[in-house]
Scaffold this motif. Structure first.
Motif, mmCIF file in Angstrom:
data_model
loop_
_atom_site.group_PDB
_atom_site.id
_atom_site.type_symbol
_atom_site.label_atom_id
_atom_site.label_comp_id
_atom_site.label_asym_id
_atom_site.label_seq_id
_atom_site.Cartn_x
_atom_site.Cartn_y
_atom_site.Cartn_z
ATOM 1 N N ASN A 38 0.808 -1.223 0.000
ATOM 2 C CA ASN A 38 0.000 0.000 0.000
ATOM 3 C C ASN A 38 0.842 1.273 0.000
ATOM 4 O O ASN A 38 0.289 2.353 -0.133
ATOM 5 C CB ASN A 38 -0.923 0.003 1.214
ATOM 6 N N THR A 63 8.835 -10.822 6.497
ATOM 7 C CA THR A 63 8.397 -10.279 7.783
ATOM 8 C C THR A 63 7.261 -9.284 7.590
ATOM 9 O O THR A 63 6.380 -9.172 8.438
ATOM 10 C CB THR A 63 9.555 -9.597 8.527
ATOM 11 N N SER A 64 7.296 -8.559 6.478
ATOM 12 C CA SER A 64 6.195 -7.647 6.180
ATOM 13 C C SER A 64 4.888 -8.411 6.050
ATOM 14 O O SER A 64 3.838 -7.973 6.538
ATOM 15 C CB SER A 64 6.502 -6.871 4.909
ATOM 16 N N LEU A 78 4.265 -11.273 7.442
ATOM 17 C CA LEU A 78 3.922 -11.832 8.745
ATOM 18 C C LEU A 78 3.194 -10.813 9.616
ATOM 19 O O LEU A 78 2.291 -11.168 10.374
ATOM 20 C CB LEU A 78 5.191 -12.312 9.468
ATOM 21 N N THR A 79 3.568 -9.551 9.481
ATOM 22 C CA THR A 79 2.948 -8.534 10.336
ATOM 23 C C THR A 79 1.734 -7.895 9.683
ATOM 24 O O THR A 79 0.742 -7.636 10.339
ATOM 25 C CB THR A 79 3.954 -7.428 10.699
ATOM 26 N N ASN A 80 1.816 -7.634 8.387
ATOM 27 C CA ASN A 80 0.695 -7.034 7.664
ATOM 28 C C ASN A 80 0.361 -7.888 6.453
ATOM 29 O O ASN A 80 0.661 -7.517 5.317
ATOM 30 C CB ASN A 80 1.025 -5.600 7.228
ATOM 31 N N PRO A 81 -0.279 -9.027 6.687
ATOM 32 C CA PRO A 81 -0.514 -9.984 5.600
ATOM 33 C C PRO A 81 -1.425 -9.431 4.509
ATOM 34 O O PRO A 81 -2.379 -8.717 4.790
ATOM 35 C CB PRO A 81 -1.194 -11.158 6.321
ATOM 36 N N PHE A 136 -4.239 -0.386 12.785
ATOM 37 C CA PHE A 136 -2.886 -0.085 12.328
ATOM 38 C C PHE A 136 -1.986 -1.321 12.453
ATOM 39 O O PHE A 136 -1.143 -1.578 11.593
ATOM 40 C CB PHE A 136 -2.296 1.067 13.128
ATOM 41 N N ALA A 137 -2.178 -2.078 13.522
ATOM 42 C CA ALA A 137 -1.343 -3.259 13.722
ATOM 43 C C ALA A 137 -1.562 -4.281 12.613
ATOM 44 O O ALA A 137 -0.631 -4.937 12.157
ATOM 45 C CB ALA A 137 -1.638 -3.883 15.078
ATOM 46 N N ALA A 138 -2.802 -4.408 12.163
ATOM 47 C CA ALA A 138 -3.120 -5.440 11.176
ATOM 48 C C ALA A 138 -2.790 -5.018 9.758
ATOM 49 O O ALA A 138 -2.399 -5.839 8.928
ATOM 50 C CB ALA A 138 -4.604 -5.807 11.265
ATOM 51 N N LYS A 139 -2.957 -3.718 9.457
ATOM 52 C CA LYS A 139 -2.833 -3.305 8.056
ATOM 53 C C LYS A 139 -1.749 -2.258 7.811
ATOM 54 O O LYS A 139 -1.526 -1.882 6.660
ATOM 55 C CB LYS A 139 -4.166 -2.738 7.567
ATOM 56 N N GLY A 140 -1.148 -1.765 8.856
ATOM 57 C CA GLY A 140 -0.119 -0.753 8.667
ATOM 58 C C GLY A 140 -0.690 0.631 8.441
ATOM 59 O O GLY A 140 -1.898 0.799 8.238
ATOM 60 N N ARG A 142 3.874 -6.579 16.439
ATOM 61 C CA ARG A 142 3.490 -6.217 15.080
ATOM 62 C C ARG A 142 3.974 -4.825 14.711
ATOM 63 O O ARG A 142 4.524 -4.595 13.649
ATOM 64 C CB ARG A 142 1.963 -6.263 14.938
ATOM 65 N N SER A 159 6.793 -4.233 11.970
ATOM 66 C CA SER A 159 6.297 -3.492 10.813
ATOM 67 C C SER A 159 7.163 -2.265 10.546
ATOM 68 O O SER A 159 7.484 -1.947 9.399
ATOM 69 C CB SER A 159 4.843 -3.074 11.045
#
Lengths: 196, 196
Positions: free
Chosen positions: A24, A103-104, A106-109, B18-22, B100, B104
DNA sequence: ATCCTTCGTTCAAACGTTTGATCAGTTTTA
DNA sequence: TAAAACTGATCAAACGTTTGAACGAAGGAT
């Protein structure tokens, strides 16, 4: 020009951009601009931005697959673990984007996580588990260790060292010249930990 | 309503999003909707989306800061390391978003990386290094180990276990009930590795 | 040989949507 | 009643995608 330079250029330009900013964080115009290509070529060749991202991830994780060669070798179990460590380190050195992508995810699938990343990671962990089981049945390793915790500990020592680099560069020498020392260090700790 | 429920609700709702999607994966409308708040409140209280993100990160990393209490304790060096491990694990359990956010930022850094994340990480690593130096001067630890590699190995074993959970949940039991076993396992490997 | 059609590729332009931010105005609080 | 808190409407900019035209190459048909 050769057939579809566009496609090749787009992937090559997308790798560092996606790795640095995530799916994104980059626009199709930025991607096309970096590749020196018209922006509609992304939809034409990959069906859209997510398609290009998926193509990049597929290409990146194809490199990872070759760990299986090591598993098949008929060598000492501990040597096998050392080969895993060496292969991982050299992989991260020759491809500085691989760790970022995974890792990206893993954290923000994204949509790619279930299709590409998760299966790839599971395969590696399973491989390590089987190697550990070999060492166990050969009575080389301690039998009071939890196998999953043990292989994840080994993987963690390697991966975390590289993951932390952007934050600890001023505190820790992360130069490739020290890789041999790092590998010996990790194998030292691991060996003392698992051997009977 | 109490003074600025808006502010509180926004942060609370923003944390999991934010944790899930950045940062780039969530829109201001989504954030305001999840908080049950007018969208302009984000600019009103935080000066914009990035301001809200920075507030979330600041709050998240305030939790991390309390590791320093452990450093000051007058106990055995190895016990101190175990307390670090226990504190980290319990922190990740009570706050499932912390890891996360910081991984991230390590892979896709925003403006907050230099101001919040990097200093926080450096502080933790430095703390571990000082503890290791204590163990060295007390002649408890091996003096042929590279200190940075050693503390990063310990940190890697803990953090990687949690980082990998989304990918290995079907392969590894990540339940909190097993945390005690995990901690003992990590300290087992680490102790055998560093003791003289 | 020439013409015409088809094909894959590339392009600039425009599409409709969503983005983050702002503003004038209203309500609430003290 | 003045300040603080909040609202709905609106903004320009950026987003990812689609469009229709243009291009050279290749292949038959005449």
């Amino acid at each position: 020009m050769a057939e579809s330079d566009c496609r090749k250029n787009l992937i090559a330009a997308a790798v560092p951009l996606f790795a640095a900013k995530g799916l994104n964080g980059v626009s199709v115009r930025e991607l096309a601009g970096a590749a020196g290509v018209n922006l509609s070529m992304i939809s034409y060749y990959f069906g859209g931005k997510e398609g290009l991202y998926a193509a990049v991830l597929t290409e990146q994780f194809a490199i990872l697959g070759k760990l299986e060669e090591i598993e098949q070798m008929e060598i000492d179990t501990l040597q096998k673990f050392e080969l895993y460590v060496r292969a991982t380190v050299s992989r991260y050195r020759s491809n500085p984007y691989l760790l970022r992508f995974y890792t990206s995810e893993l954290t923000n699938p994204t949509a790619c996580f279930e299709t590409i990343i998760k299966p790839a990671i599971k395969r590696v962990v399973q491989m390590l588990l089987e190697t550990f089981a070999d060492g166990l049945s050969g009575r080389k390793f301690r039998d009071d260790l939890n196998p999953t915790d043990t292989v994840l500990a080994l993987a963690g020592m390697i991966n975390f060292y590289f993951l932390l680099e952007p934050a600890t560069a001023e505190l820790v020498d992360h130069s490739p010249e020290r890789d041999e020392q790092l590998i010996r260090h990790i194998m030292d700790i691991f060996t003392r930990g698992v051997l009977r």
